[in-house]
Design an enzyme around this catalytic site. Structure first.
Site, PDB file in Angstrom:
ATOM      1  N   LYS A   1       0.866  -1.187   0.000  1.00 41.07           N
ATOM      2  CA  LYS A   1       0.000   0.000   0.000  1.00 41.07           C
ATOM      3  C   LYS A   1       0.897   1.229   0.000  1.00 41.07           C
ATOM      4  O   LYS A   1       1.488   1.581   1.013  1.00 41.07           O
ATOM      5  CB  LYS A   1      -0.869  -0.050   1.259  1.00 41.07           C
ATOM      6  CG  LYS A   1      -1.356   1.281   1.797  1.00 41.07           C
ATOM      7  CD  LYS A   1      -2.483   1.862   0.987  1.00 41.07           C
ATOM      8  CE  LYS A   1      -2.922   3.179   1.592  1.00 41.07           C
ATOM      9  NZ  LYS A   1      -1.988   4.294   1.267  1.00 41.07           N
TER      10      LYS A   1
ATOM     11  N   CYS B   1      12.951  10.585   7.782  1.00 42.66           N
ATOM     12  CA  CYS B   1      12.677  10.060   9.134  1.00 42.66           C
ATOM     13  C   CYS B   1      13.884  10.249  10.048  1.00 42.66           C
ATOM     14  O   CYS B   1      13.723  10.498  11.241  1.00 42.66           O
ATOM     15  CB  CYS B   1      12.220   8.616   9.090  1.00 42.66           C
ATOM     16  SG  CYS B   1      13.257   7.553   8.105  1.00 42.66           S
TER      17      CYS B   1
HETATM   18  P1  ADP Z   1       1.666  10.794   7.439  1.00 42.74           P
HETATM   19  O1  ADP Z   1       0.735  11.397   8.448  1.00 42.74           O
HETATM   20  O2  ADP Z   1       3.019  11.336   7.482  1.00 42.74           O
HETATM   21  O3  ADP Z   1       1.098  10.738   6.055  1.00 42.74           O
HETATM   22  P2  ADP Z   1       0.869   8.124   7.971  1.00 42.74           P
HETATM   23  O4  ADP Z   1       1.339   7.232   9.048  1.00 42.74           O
HETATM   24  O5  ADP Z   1      -0.537   8.613   8.035  1.00 42.74           O
HETATM   25  O6  ADP Z   1       1.892   9.302   7.906  1.00 42.74           O
HETATM   26  O7  ADP Z   1       1.072   7.444   6.564  1.00 42.74           O
HETATM   27  C1  ADP Z   1       1.964   6.410   6.268  1.00 42.74           C
HETATM   28  C2  ADP Z   1       1.225   5.317   5.516  1.00 42.74           C
HETATM   29  O8  ADP Z   1       0.236   4.789   6.384  1.00 42.74           O
HETATM   30  C3  ADP Z   1       0.494   5.794   4.260  1.00 42.74           C
HETATM   31  O9  ADP Z   1       0.613   4.800   3.255  1.00 42.74           O
HETATM   32  C4  ADP Z   1      -0.933   5.905   4.731  1.00 42.74           C
HETATM   33  O10 ADP Z   1      -1.860   5.730   3.686  1.00 42.74           O
HETATM   34  C5  ADP Z   1      -1.030   4.751   5.710  1.00 42.74           C
HETATM   35  N1  ADP Z   1      -2.093   4.871   6.709  1.00 42.74           N
HETATM   36  C6  ADP Z   1      -2.648   6.003   7.213  1.00 42.74           C
HETATM   37  N2  ADP Z   1      -3.623   5.712   8.097  1.00 42.74           N
HETATM   38  C7  ADP Z   1      -3.711   4.361   8.156  1.00 42.74           C
HETATM   39  C8  ADP Z   1      -4.532   3.421   8.895  1.00 42.74           C
HETATM   40  N3  ADP Z   1      -5.479   3.815   9.731  1.00 42.74           N
HETATM   41  N4  ADP Z   1      -4.306   2.095   8.713  1.00 42.74           N
HETATM   42  C9  ADP Z   1      -3.346   1.676   7.866  1.00 42.74           C
HETATM   43  N5  ADP Z   1      -2.555   2.493   7.140  1.00 42.74           N
HETATM   44  C10 ADP Z   1      -2.737   3.816   7.269  1.00 42.74           C
END
Ligand code: ADP
Length: 494
Positions: A188, A299
């Site tokens: 993903k 990071c």
């Molecule tokens: P940022 O806030 O820096 O974008 P995230 O942790 O939200 O960092 O994003 C990192 C990855 O995690 C992306 O691929 C995002 O789509 C995914 N992601 C975000 N929310 C979720 C969730 N609830 N469950 C699984 N994957 C997620």
């Protein structure tokens, strides 16, 4: 780098993209799409499939079938190696196309992106391809009437959820060892950096990865990522991203099949400059690059600068000069030192951190503002904030932008206390000409990597992983295989 070629690639329209499931390009199950916005100018670049939970489940099912029938895991190691080596070569052959596509999507300056993205990804995949037929089982030192064999087996179906700052590099850190080990993968990509990673995975199919072995589902984290994390048929989940999402993934694992979860969650890495640093000009230049390259969206970025008080003003002056010398702007100009912030949301977040520090009386020595707004893109000036208290939010939380918090210290013990005084533990650096002090600091700093008299720049041969709330498990090096290979004992009575 050839500017004319970059410009011709930049001018090409980008066709809408879809998932790769079971070796086939597929739209979302409900036909949904989402706009891909370029941070270079705020314009719509193309559309991509807005994945559904059903798409994620289909991809997991395809990965499971591919794993169980042995079409990849069951090949002779040499055959898997040949495919992965072909893939690495294809990535290199298409490196500039991949880099420019990725930059248009995520905003990283091309000088860095070319090396850190396609070239690094190709190197990583080649590294694991070459390693995969050098992994042996073991014979246990048992008593002579039994034979204890220790096999190493691929864990099965891997879910990989990756971020937007270095999609190819970090994608390859997961895909390289997972596929080399014989696993099948459901990947993903991040909403704001899917295009180049999808293209890289298409090249994997061209290189001969059998259908279903590498599946890619695009869309929202809260939908696609969540479905992967809650799947009953994903054996291992690997993730790089934010702490709150990491926490959700662990919860999802606990709620579902207790899949193993490996997290890399960023940091608030201390960059510690002692008065006896060998070359303060070099330290200032490298420290500026260590926080401002890719607009701080790294990071391991050295986002806290700890400076020994006796050199504080002189060093900070050099650092501000280095920050102001950086060429900001068009990420597709090879002379640019730091490109765009990935999204408007991220830019607003960065600016809010600075505003809060300012309101608390901290001194913004340079930057702190949005720049180049006339381009429509999302750019921020390299920002240095001084007189920061170690307890301030700007010194505790990951900004993930071009924002440096400067904190003075007097003694080694105080530097250690400040350095270790956050929830994170990913990276750090120490600048000193004193060999004993350097080794003492390496031992006492709680972080996955401690640089000495440099910042960043590690290669594939060394592990990267965090301690504390920076995560668990390691990307890169042979240790990365530990996440993707299970041990199995055969206990044989002779
Ligand atoms: P940022 O806030 O820096 O974008 P995230 O942790 O939200 O960092 O994003 C990192 C990855 O995690 C992306 O691929 C995002 O789509 C995914 N992601 C975000 N929310 C979720 C969730 N609830 N469950 C699984 N994957 C997620």
């Amino acid at each position: 780098m050839d500017q004319a070629r970059i410009d011709s690639l930049r001018a090409q329209p980008v066709a809408p993209v879809q998932h790769i499931i079971d070796g086939v390009s597929r739209p979302a199950s409900d036909g949904g799409t989402m706009d891909v916005i370029s941070p270079l100018d705020g314009q719509v670049l193309t559309q991509m499939a807005r994945g559904t939970a059903r798409d994620a489940e289909d991809a997991v099912a395809a990965a499971r079938r591919a794993f169980d029938d042995g079409r990849w895991a069951g090949l002779a190691p040499a055959a898997r190696k040949a495919v992965l080596l072909r893939w690495a070569a294809l990535i290199e052959a298409n490196a500039l196309e991949l880099a420019v596509l990725g930059v248009r999507d995520n905003g990283t300056e091309i000088g860095m992106a070319f090396k850190a993205e396609p070239m690094s990804a190709a190197g990583t995949i080649r590294y694991y391809a070459e390693a995969l037929d050098k992994i042996y089982g073991e014979i246990a030192p048992t008593s002579p009437d039994v034979l204890g064999l220790i096999h190493r087996e691929p864990v099965g179906v891997v879910g990989a959820i990756v971020p937007w700052n270095f999609p190819l590099m970090i994608g390859a850190w997961k895909l390289g060892p997972a596929l080399a080990a014989g696993c099948s993968v459901v990947l993903k990509p991040a909403e704001t950096a899917s295009l180049s990673l999808l293209r890289m995975c298409e090249l994997g199919q061209e290189a001969g990865l059998p259908p279903g072995v590498l599946n890619v589902v695009t869309g929202e984290g809260g939908v696609v990522g969540q479905a992967i994390s809650e799947s009953m048929d994903v054996d291992v989940l690997v993730f790089t991203g934010s702490g709150p999402t990491g926490r959700r993934l662990m919860e999802a694992s606990a709620r579902s099949n207790m899949k193993r979860v490996y997290l890399e969650l960023g940091g608030k890495s201390p960059n510690i400059v002692f008065a006896d640093a060998p070359d303060l000009d070099e330290a200032a230049k490298v420290s500026a690059a260590g926080i401002f390259r890719n607009s701080g969206q790294v990071c391991v970025a050295g986002s806290r600068l700890l400076v020994e008080r006796s050199i504080h003003d002189a060093f900070v002056e050099r650092l501000v000069a280095a920050a102001e010398r950086m060429k900001m702007g068009d990420p597709l100009d090879p002379a640019t030192n730091a490109g765009a912030v990935n999204s408007l949301r991220q830019l607003d977040q960065n600016l809010a951190f600075v505003a809060e520090a300012q309101a608390a009386g901290r001194r913004v020595l340079t930057g702190g503002t949005r720049i180049l707004e006339e381009t429509g893109g999302y750019y921020m000036a390299p920002t240095v904030v001084a007189d920061v208290d170690p307890a301030d939010r700007i010194a505790q939380d990951e900004v993930f932008g071009p924002v440096l918090a400067v904190i003075p210290f007097d003694t080694e013990d105080e530097a250690i206390a400040i350095a270790n005084g956050t929830d994170f533990g990913l990276a750090a650096a120490v600048w000193t000409a004193n060999l004993s002090r350097a080794h003492r600091m390496v031992r006492r700093i709680r972080a996955g990597v401690v640089h000495v008299n440099t910042y960043g720049g590690a290669d594939a041969t060394v592990p990267l992983g965090g301690v504390k709330q920076s995560g668990n498990g390691h990307d890169k090096s042979l240790h990365a295989f530990e996440k993707y290979l299970d041990l199995k004992t055969a206990w044989i009575k002779l």
